[in-house]
Design a protein around this motif. Sequence first.
Motif, short mmCIF file in Angstrom:
data_model
loop_
_atom_site.label_atom_id
_atom_site.label_comp_id
_atom_site.label_asym_id
_atom_site.label_seq_id
_atom_site.Cartn_x
_atom_site.Cartn_y
_atom_site.Cartn_z
N CYS A 76 1.34 7.51 -3.55
CA CYS A 76 1.51 6.41 -4.51
C CYS A 76 0.40 6.48 -5.55
N MET A 77 0.76 6.31 -6.81
CA MET A 77 -0.27 6.14 -7.84
C MET A 77 -0.16 4.71 -8.36
N PRO A 78 -1.05 3.85 -7.89
CA PRO A 78 -1.00 2.45 -8.34
C PRO A 78 -1.90 2.28 -9.58
N ASN A 79 -2.03 1.07 -10.08
CA ASN A 79 -3.10 0.81 -11.05
C ASN A 79 -3.73 -0.54 -10.76
N THR A 80 -4.87 -0.80 -11.39
CA THR A 80 -5.67 -1.96 -10.97
C THR A 80 -5.03 -3.33 -11.25
N SER B 298 -0.25 7.18 1.03
CA SER B 298 -1.59 7.40 0.46
C SER B 298 -1.68 6.91 -0.97
N ILE B 299 -2.72 6.09 -1.24
CA ILE B 299 -2.92 5.66 -2.62
C ILE B 299 -4.10 6.40 -3.26
N ALA B 300 -4.62 7.41 -2.55
CA ALA B 300 -5.78 8.13 -3.08
C ALA B 300 -5.38 9.03 -4.25
N ALA B 301 -6.14 8.93 -5.33
CA ALA B 301 -5.86 9.77 -6.49
C ALA B 301 -6.16 11.22 -6.13
N GLY B 302 -5.27 12.10 -6.55
CA GLY B 302 -5.60 13.54 -6.50
C GLY B 302 -5.27 14.30 -5.23
N LEU C 20 -5.58 1.63 6.70
CA LEU C 20 -6.80 2.38 7.02
C LEU C 20 -7.69 2.24 5.79
N GLY C 21 -8.70 1.39 5.89
CA GLY C 21 -9.50 1.03 4.71
C GLY C 21 -9.00 -0.31 4.19
N ALA C 22 -9.95 -1.26 4.05
CA ALA C 22 -9.54 -2.62 3.63
C ALA C 22 -10.37 -3.06 2.44
N GLY C 23 -10.49 -2.17 1.46
CA GLY C 23 -11.27 -2.48 0.24
C GLY C 23 -10.41 -3.19 -0.79
N ASN C 24 -10.73 -2.93 -2.07
CA ASN C 24 -10.07 -3.65 -3.17
C ASN C 24 -8.56 -3.48 -3.19
N MET C 25 -8.09 -2.21 -3.16
CA MET C 25 -6.65 -1.99 -3.29
C MET C 25 -5.90 -2.51 -2.08
N ALA C 26 -6.44 -2.23 -0.87
CA ALA C 26 -5.76 -2.69 0.34
C ALA C 26 -5.67 -4.22 0.33
N ALA D 105 -3.11 4.57 3.72
CA ALA D 105 -4.45 5.15 3.65
C ALA D 105 -5.07 4.70 2.33
N ALA D 106 -6.00 3.75 2.43
CA ALA D 106 -6.57 3.13 1.23
C ALA D 106 -8.08 3.34 1.20
N VAL D 107 -8.50 4.57 1.49
CA VAL D 107 -9.92 4.91 1.43
C VAL D 107 -10.15 5.82 0.21
N LYS D 108 -11.42 5.96 -0.15
CA LYS D 108 -11.74 6.84 -1.28
C LYS D 108 -11.37 8.28 -0.93
N PRO D 109 -10.99 9.08 -1.95
CA PRO D 109 -10.56 10.46 -1.66
C PRO D 109 -11.60 11.27 -0.88
N GLN D 110 -12.90 11.03 -1.13
CA GLN D 110 -13.95 11.81 -0.46
C GLN D 110 -13.96 11.62 1.05
N SER E 135 -8.04 -1.44 9.68
CA SER E 135 -9.32 -0.96 10.20
C SER E 135 -10.22 -0.61 9.02
N ASP E 136 -11.48 -1.04 9.12
CA ASP E 136 -12.46 -0.74 8.06
C ASP E 136 -13.85 -0.85 8.70
N PRO E 137 -14.78 0.05 8.32
CA PRO E 137 -16.11 -0.04 8.93
C PRO E 137 -16.89 -1.29 8.50
N SER E 138 -16.44 -1.93 7.42
CA SER E 138 -17.19 -3.08 6.91
C SER E 138 -16.68 -4.40 7.50
N1 LIG Z 1 -4.85 4.34 -9.70
C1 LIG Z 1 -5.67 3.35 -9.59
O1 LIG Z 1 -5.87 2.57 -10.52
C2 LIG Z 1 -6.40 3.10 -8.35
C3 LIG Z 1 -7.10 1.95 -8.36
C4 LIG Z 1 -7.83 1.68 -7.25
C5 LIG Z 1 -7.81 2.54 -6.19
N2 LIG Z 1 -7.12 3.66 -6.19
C6 LIG Z 1 -7.20 4.51 -5.00
O2 LIG Z 1 -7.18 3.65 -3.91
C7 LIG Z 1 -8.09 4.09 -2.90
C8 LIG Z 1 -8.94 2.91 -2.44
O3 LIG Z 1 -9.72 2.42 -3.53
P1 LIG Z 1 -10.48 1.02 -3.46
O4 LIG Z 1 -10.88 0.70 -4.84
O5 LIG Z 1 -9.69 0.04 -2.67
O6 LIG Z 1 -11.79 1.48 -2.63
P2 LIG Z 1 -12.78 0.56 -1.81
O7 LIG Z 1 -12.78 -0.84 -2.31
O8 LIG Z 1 -14.07 1.33 -1.73
O9 LIG Z 1 -12.12 0.52 -0.36
C9 LIG Z 1 -12.15 1.57 0.55
C10 LIG Z 1 -12.52 0.96 1.91
O10 LIG Z 1 -12.38 1.97 2.90
C11 LIG Z 1 -13.46 1.83 3.80
N3 LIG Z 1 -13.66 3.06 4.56
C12 LIG Z 1 -14.54 4.08 4.36
N4 LIG Z 1 -14.41 5.02 5.32
C13 LIG Z 1 -13.43 4.59 6.17
C14 LIG Z 1 -12.84 5.10 7.35
N5 LIG Z 1 -13.24 6.29 7.87
N6 LIG Z 1 -11.86 4.40 7.96
C15 LIG Z 1 -11.45 3.22 7.45
N7 LIG Z 1 -11.97 2.67 6.31
C16 LIG Z 1 -12.94 3.35 5.69
C17 LIG Z 1 -14.62 1.48 2.91
O11 LIG Z 1 -15.68 0.93 3.65
P3 LIG Z 1 -17.19 1.15 3.09
O12 LIG Z 1 -17.25 0.46 1.77
O13 LIG Z 1 -18.02 0.51 4.14
O14 LIG Z 1 -17.38 2.63 2.95
C18 LIG Z 1 -13.96 0.45 1.97
O15 LIG Z 1 -13.98 -0.86 2.51
C19 LIG Z 1 -8.90 5.22 -3.50
O16 LIG Z 1 -8.51 6.43 -2.89
C20 LIG Z 1 -8.54 5.24 -4.97
O17 LIG Z 1 -8.41 6.56 -5.45
C21 LIG Z 1 -6.38 3.96 -7.26
#
Ligand SMILES: NC(=O)c1ccc[n+]([C@@H]2O[C@H](COP(=O)([O-])OP(=O)(O)OC[C@H]3O[C@@H](n4cnc5c(N)ncnc54)[C@H](OP(=O)(O)O)[C@@H]3O)[C@@H](O)[C@H]2O)c1
Length: 271
Positions: free
Chosen positions: A117-121, A94-98, A8-14, A68-73, A34-37
């Motif tokens: 899960c608490m991963p790192n970059t 869940s990899i969301a911080a916090g 759920l979410g296909a950004g950087n971490m996923a 669950a790889a979306v931003k915490p917000q 699944s990702d809106p982008s």
């Molecule tokens: N500890 C660490 O070092 C570390 C490092 C990286 C990440 N994290 C955690 O990992 C999580 C993901 O980070 P990231 O860097 O991969 O973020 P990211 O690149 O912004 O990826 C999040 C993806 O989720 C999508 N999204 C937004 N709303 C959604 C929804 N309702 N359903 C499905 N997908 C949705 C976003 O699309 P849009 O861009 O279109 O909104 C984006 O493609 C975060 O919670 C962060 O706290 C931790």
Amino acid sequence: MSPQIAFLGAGNMASAIISGLLAVGFSPQQLSASDPSEEALERLRALGLSRVSTATDNLCHGADLLVAAVKPQVMAEALMSVSPQLSSATALFSIAAGIPISSLQSMAGASVPIVRCMPNTPAMIGQGASALFASESVTAAQRKIAEQLTNAVGFTVWVEQEELLDAVTAVSGSGPAYFFALIESISKAGTELGLSPEVSMSLTLHTALGAAELARQSDVPIGALRENVTSPGGTTEQALLALQAEGFDEIVAKAVHACADRARTLGEEFG
Ligand SMILES: NC(=O)c1ccc[n+]([C@@H]2O[C@H](COP(=O)([O-])OP(=O)(O)OC[C@H]3O[C@@H](n4cnc5c(N)ncnc54)[C@H](OP(=O)(O)O)[C@@H]3O)[C@@H](O)[C@H]2O)c1
């Protein structure tokens, strides 16, 4: 049986985790997202995934793990869109911080097993360090799949108390930035001594890599490795004495504690 993993979410971490899983032998058919982008989904199609969509319908169908790889917000909104599909058969990862397990539980549903899960970059290049914590309802099989996932992008450790994830955030979650800061400082000082920025940065980077690898491979404690390169009256001793005179250990400890404090506050804000 081959585990099925949905994202759920296909950004950087996923994307980093998906690349890692494919590299260790997972087939694209085991993965869905699944990702809106559309752009994010296109990147996954290029890796061979076919079950990718902007919609979340059926995302969790047959999935052993939902990452669950979306931003915490946006976590609450994102999880609520799939919560009717979740049950004890699909563990939430869940990899969301916090965001604490108690909040994830109310977003996903009371019967859903949860791994935090608490991963790192450095996971982006398969060199990550991740810590995992499982809620009581997570089965041994689900723990194994969770571990396969983080092992695919680096090193994994389990912690037995959820609160310890704040310490993990302070050590490894935010840790790469501390090392980047140290590398920047050493490299900058090298240029003040006359080296070109390129040469100084290359020497610093290779030294950081070499020192970390030597420490990792060595049977000798890290303090002994430091003492071995610190001859009395020599050059290294002068550098370490200068660091100690400025309270190096105290400064580092202060930084790590400040990070853990912030992780705790963020947890309370989301909790
Ligand atoms: N500890 C660490 O070092 C570390 C490092 C990286 C990440 N994290 C955690 O990992 C999580 C993901 O980070 P990231 O860097 O991969 O973020 P990211 O690149 O912004 O990826 C999040 C993806 O989720 C999508 N999204 C937004 N709303 C959604 C929804 N309702 N359903 C499905 N997908 C949705 C976003 O699309 P849009 O861009 O279109 O909104 C984006 O493609 C975060 O919670 C962060 O706290 C931790």
